[in-house]
Write a protein that holds these residues in place. Structure first.
Motif, mmCIF file in Angstrom:
data_model
loop_
_atom_site.group_PDB
_atom_site.id
_atom_site.type_symbol
_atom_site.label_atom_id
_atom_site.label_comp_id
_atom_site.label_asym_id
_atom_site.label_seq_id
_atom_site.Cartn_x
_atom_site.Cartn_y
_atom_site.Cartn_z
ATOM 1 N N SER A 10 0.836 -1.089 0.032
ATOM 2 C CA SER A 10 -0.126 0.247 0.096
ATOM 3 C C SER A 10 0.817 1.170 0.118
ATOM 4 N N VAL A 11 1.050 1.931 -1.236
ATOM 5 C CA VAL A 11 1.964 2.929 -1.267
ATOM 6 C C VAL A 11 1.289 4.434 -1.418
ATOM 7 N N VAL A 12 1.731 5.305 -0.790
ATOM 8 C CA VAL A 12 1.192 6.652 -1.241
ATOM 9 C C VAL A 12 2.484 7.441 -1.791
ATOM 10 N N SER A 13 2.086 8.213 -2.786
ATOM 11 C CA SER A 13 3.030 9.008 -3.634
ATOM 12 C C SER A 13 2.870 10.457 -3.486
ATOM 13 N N ALA A 14 1.641 10.961 -2.959
ATOM 14 C CA ALA A 14 1.506 12.351 -3.157
ATOM 15 C C ALA A 14 0.119 12.593 -2.321
ATOM 16 N N ALA A 15 -0.405 13.761 -1.949
ATOM 17 C CA ALA A 15 -1.817 13.805 -1.365
ATOM 18 C C ALA A 15 -2.778 13.346 -2.146
ATOM 19 N N HIS A 16 -3.422 12.483 -1.852
ATOM 20 C CA HIS A 16 -4.786 11.774 -2.296
ATOM 21 C C HIS A 16 -4.291 10.851 -3.368
ATOM 22 N N GLU A 17 -2.947 10.514 -3.421
ATOM 23 C CA GLU A 17 -2.239 9.434 -4.297
ATOM 24 C C GLU A 17 -2.194 8.269 -3.569
ATOM 25 N N VAL A 18 -2.844 7.204 -3.479
ATOM 26 C CA VAL A 18 -2.406 6.029 -2.852
ATOM 27 C C VAL A 18 -2.998 4.782 -3.682
#
Length: 348
Positions: A10-18
Motif C-alpha cells: 500500500s503506497v502513497v506517492s502524494a496527497a490523495h495518491e495512494v
C-alpha cells in the motif's frame, strides 16, 4: 545472501495518491520475513494521504505506509529464537543503538531513528502495509497464538500511551485529566486506570469521542466548552494532579495550566502546531512540571503483554475493518473523525 519476494504494498506517492501495487521485496538472510495479517491506520498515515506530509516529514518519493501491524513469521534466521508460523507484533522503531542517546537508554530520541512508514529521512523508510515485510529480529515481539490479532494490532499506540504515563510518574490514587479523546487519549485513559489512577476525567469536543472515553475507563467525559464545569477545575489553584494533553489543540494546551494543581505535572503528547501561546507565568508560580512524551522505548513489549493478558481491551476503539484492496475507502473512513476512531486493514 539477499533474497527477494513479490509483494502487494500500500503506497502513497502524494496527497490523495495512494494505491496497492506489486513490488519486489529484497531482504537479507539476517532479516525476518513476516506475513502481515492486519494493521491499524494512524494519524500520520492519514496526513500522508491527505496532505502528502506528516508534520515536517514531506513525501519526496513513493512510500509504503503503516507502522501499527502484526503478522506471522514466514522466515527467520537461525539463532533468532523465532519460528515459522509464530504470531508477532512488529515494533516499527529502528534506532541506531550506538549514539549517546541510545547508549543512555533513550532510543526513542535517537536522531537517526528509522521509524517505519516515515518520510523523515530520504530515502524514506517503508512501512508495514504490505502482505509481506522484512524486519529485524529485535523488532518482533511474539505473542500467544490464541490472542486476538485485532487487539494486538493496538500495541504501537498503546506503547505511546504507556510511555506517557511513565513520564507522569506514580499515578496511584491520583486525579487525572486527559484532554483529547481520540485513540491515543483513550488509550492513555485505559493505561492510567491500569496504573492506579483514582479519577480520570476526559475532554473532547466530539460527543462520540466522549462516549468512547467512558467506555475506555474515564470517570467522566466533558465538553471543554462547558465553562460551568471547567471553571470548577480552576478553583483553589487547580483540581488535577496530572494532566495528559493528547489533542495538540492550542486552546487545550493553554488550558492545562489552570486545571493542574500546584506542584502537579502536565504531560504533552498531542502533536499540533509547532508553536503556541502558553501561560508560562502561572506554570512558574504554581511550580507545575511540564514533560514531553514522544513515542516509546521498551514500552512496546509491555503493551503487547497488557493486550495479550486482557489488562486493556482496546476494541471499543475499533470502528471498521477493510481488506487491503479497499485501501482508499479505509483511509477515507479513518480520516472522518465523525465516523471512526481506529480503522484496521486486513491483509490476505
Amino acid at each position: 545472501m539477499n533474497q527477494s519476494k513479490e509483494i502487494i504494498a500500500s503506497v502513497v506517492s502524494a496527497a490523495h495518491e495512494v494505491r496497492n501495487e506489486q513490488r519486489t521485496l529484497e531482504y537479507s538472510d539476517q532479516q525476518v520475513l513476516v506475513k502481515v495479517e492486519r494493521g491499524g491506520i494512524c494519524g500520520s498515515d492519514i496526513h500522508y494521504f491527505q496532505h502528502g506530509r506528516a508534520g515536517m516529514s514531506v513525501l519526496k518519493q513513493p512510500m509504503i505506509i503503516g507502522h501499527e501491524f502484526v503478522g506471522r513469521i514466514a522466515g527467520a534466521p537461525a539463532g533468532s529464537g523465532l519460528r515459522v508460523g509464530q504470531a508477532v507484533a512488529v515494533n516499527p522503531s529502528q534506532p541506531c543503538n550506538h549514539c549517546q542517546l541510545c547508549l543512555e537508554g533513550k532510543q526513542n530520541l535517537c536522531r537517526e531513528m528509522r521509524f517505519m512508514g516515515s518520510a523523515q529521512f530520504f530515502p524514506h523508510v517503508n512501512g508495514g502495509f504490505a502482505n509481506y515485510v522484512a524486519v529485524n529480529a529485535f523488532q518482533c515481539v511474539p505473542y500467544a497464538d490464541d490472542a486476538d490479532a485485532r487487539v494486538i494490532a493496538f500495541a504501537e499506540p498503546l506503547a505511546v500511551a504507556i510511555h506517557a504515563i511513565r513520564q507522569a510518574g506514580d499515578l496511584v490514587g491520583k486525579k487525572v485529566l486527559v484532554t483529547g479523546s481520540g485513540p491515543i487519549g483513550c488509550l492513555v485513559i485505559a493505561a492510567a486506570l491500569a496504573a492506579g489512577a483514582a479519577e480520570i476525567v476526559a475532554t473532547d469536543m466530539s460527543e462520540r469521542c466522549r462516549k468512547l472515553a467512558q467506555q475506555m475507563g474515564a470517570t467522566a467525559a466533558v465538553d471543554p466548552t462547558d465553562q460551568q464545569i471547567t471553571a470548577k477545575w480552576q478553583e483553589n489553584g487547580g483540581y488535577f494532579d496530572i494532566c495528559f494533553e493528547a489533542s495538540g489543540a492550542a486552546a487545550a494546551i493553554a488550558s492545562t495550566v489552570g486545571f493542574t494543581r500546584p506542584k502537579g505535572r502536565i504531560v504533552q503528547l498531542g502533536m499540533g502546531a509547532a508553536s503556541t501561546e502558553f501561560p508560562l507565568g502561572p506554570l512558574l508560580v504554581k511550580e507545575i512540571e511540564l514533560a514531553g512524551s514522544f513515542r516509546f522505548i521498551h514500552e512496546f513489549e509491555t503493551a503487547v503483554r497488557w493486550l495479550e493478558s486482557g489488562r486493556i481491551n482496546p476494541l471499543p476503539l475499533l470502528s471498521a475493518e477493510f481488506p487491503q484492496q479497499q485501501l482508499v475507502e479505509a483511509l477515507e473512513t479513518a480520516s472522518d473523525k465523525n465516523l471512526a476512531a481506529k480503522v484496521q486493514l486486513v491483509f490476505a
